[in-house]
Design an enzyme around this catalytic site. Structure first.
Site, PDB file in Angstrom:
ATOM      1  N   ALA A   1      54.988  17.218  79.994  1.00  0.00           N
ATOM      2  CA  ALA A   1      55.683  17.268  78.697  1.00  0.00           C
ATOM      3  C   ALA A   1      56.480  18.559  78.614  1.00  0.00           C
ATOM      4  O   ALA A   1      56.031  19.600  79.084  1.00  0.00           O
ATOM      5  CB  ALA A   1      54.671  17.201  77.557  1.00  0.00           C
ATOM      6  N   LYS A   2      57.672  18.472  78.019  1.00  0.00           N
ATOM      7  CA  LYS A   2      58.479  19.690  77.877  1.00  0.00           C
ATOM      8  C   LYS A   2      58.099  20.344  76.557  1.00  0.00           C
ATOM      9  O   LYS A   2      58.703  20.104  75.525  1.00  0.00           O
ATOM     10  CB  LYS A   2      59.970  19.334  77.935  1.00  0.00           C
ATOM     11  CG  LYS A   2      60.812  20.442  78.550  1.00  0.00           C
ATOM     12  CD  LYS A   2      62.205  19.949  78.876  1.00  0.00           C
ATOM     13  CE  LYS A   2      63.092  21.082  79.334  1.00  0.00           C
ATOM     14  NZ  LYS A   2      62.758  21.611  80.664  1.00  0.00           N
TER      15      LYS A   2
END
Ligand SMILES: *Cc1c(COP(=O)(O)O)cnc(C)c1O
Length: 365
Positions: A203-204
């Site tokens: 996940a960013k």
């Protein structure tokens, strides 16, 4: 929590934009992430209400309650992509739909509401439209777009928040390497890992970056430019850099990058390189690379090139590797030929100088 968010944007132009002369002075040498445009996009979300109040307005500080959930539990995600100005005045984005899908994936992982691809891309288009004069004209420059979302609910209990703010800001960016492409030296962190199986590595989110900073500081301390992380379970296999994916090129023209098993951020640059490398005659493999093999193959000369990739710097050659017990060079510390050819090819497509066979370039203005 997704879909159906067809929104009308209310446009409130900045009443006091930066003057043309001041803007020109700022655009002459913007660097990275320090200069910002006149506007921002904001969209609010509340449980039960969905997405609402989409605006393009003057860029300004965001008033926030000290108990806003993001300040305590880091429920925050972001994206990064560039807008390019064409010779004909058109404005393009590189695979914005891929950023939209990744943003939705990140949102799910952080238990946040999803924004539709349509609204995400429209928010970028709206900002680029009103701030188009901020897109630098010269060859290697672009307008960096930073969409992000955070938990704005005022509540100290630990659970997914029920109010969020989505925002897009834009920052003109000059050539990443002012004096040509320069290989970097990376530090293999002995103590720190970036992401564990089941964690948020894919996940960013800002939290991943927060967790990487002590290791990055250690890298600087050791005279290196960037940190490279090994896997959290065995501490044997290469994952990625703090904010870039990594590729290995062998003397038989095979290109290898670690597979996406959940601890690595699925880079859009990484994905494009896998396609372009295969097209240019490389054998392409997604498989684990151990640090021991990295050392041995660099020593034997079988490993010809290593590079890092991501939106900001596109492709960065890695010329040296340092770790507590020693250091070694790759390709004599010089950029390799596949690295430079792929870099050129990808930049040419992104900037409309080469045929876009994959439909990656989206014209927004
Ligand atoms: C954003 C990011 C990348 C690169 O992704 P791109 O889509 O190529 O810009 C790689 N690693 C991490 C940890 C990132 O946050």
């Amino acid at each position: 929590m997704s879909g159906g968010d067809k929104l009308d944007f209310e446009i409130r132009p900045n009443p006091a934009p930066v003057s043309a002369a001041d803007r020109a002075a700022l655009l002459a040498n913007p660097g990275f992430g320090r200069v910002f445009t006149d506007h921002m996009v904001t969209i609010r979300y509340a449980d039960g209400k969905g997405w609402y109040d989409a605006r393009v307005e003057a860029r300004a500080p965001i008033p926030m309650d000290p108990a806003a959930a993001v300040l305590h539990y880091a429920q925050e995600i972001f994206e990064g992509l560039k807008a390019y100005r064409g010779a004909d005045g058109s404005v393009t984005l590189f695979r914005p739909d891929a950023n939209a899908l990744r943003f939705a994936d990140s949102a799910r992982r952080l238990a946040m509401p999803e924004l539709s691809t349509e609204t995400f891309v429209e928010s970028l288009r709206r900002l680029v439209e009103i701030d188009r004069e901020w897109i630098p004209e010269d060859e290697d420059s672009s307008l960096y777009l930073r969409p992000f979302m955070f938990a704005s609910e005022v509540f100290l209990g630990v659970r997914p928040a029920n109010e969020y703010l989505y925002c897009v800001i834009a920052s003109p960016a000059g050539a990443y390497f002012a004096s040509g492409v320069k290989p970097v030296t990376v530090w293999v962190s002995p103590d720190y890992t970036r992401a564990a199986p089941g964690g948020t590595g894919a996940a960013k989110c800002g939290g991943n970056y927060a967790a990487s900073l002590a290791a990055q500081a250690e890298a600087i301390e050791a005279g290196c430019d960037q940190v490279v992380f090994l896997d959290a379970v065995e501490r044997r296999f290469v994952d990625e850099l703090g904010g870039m994916n990594v590729f290995f090129v062998y003397d038989d023209d095979t290109l290898v990058t670690p597979p996406l098993t959940g601890t690595i951020l699925p880079g859009i640059t990484r994905d494009a390189i896998l396609t372009l490398a295969a097209e240019s005659g490389h054998r392409v493999e997604e498989r684990p690379v151990s640090f021991a093999d990295w050392q041995a193959d660099a020593a034997s000369g079988r490993l010809r090139e290593v590079f890092a990739c991501g939106t900001a710097a596109v492709i960065t050659p890695i010329g040296g590797v340092r770790f507590p017990d020693g250091e070694f060079l790759i390709g004599g510390g010089e950029p390799g030929r596949s690295t430079m050819a792929l870099r050129q090819r990808l930049s040419d497509i992104q900037r409309g100088r080469a045929d876009d066979r994959h439909g990656w370039v989206q014209r927004v203005l």
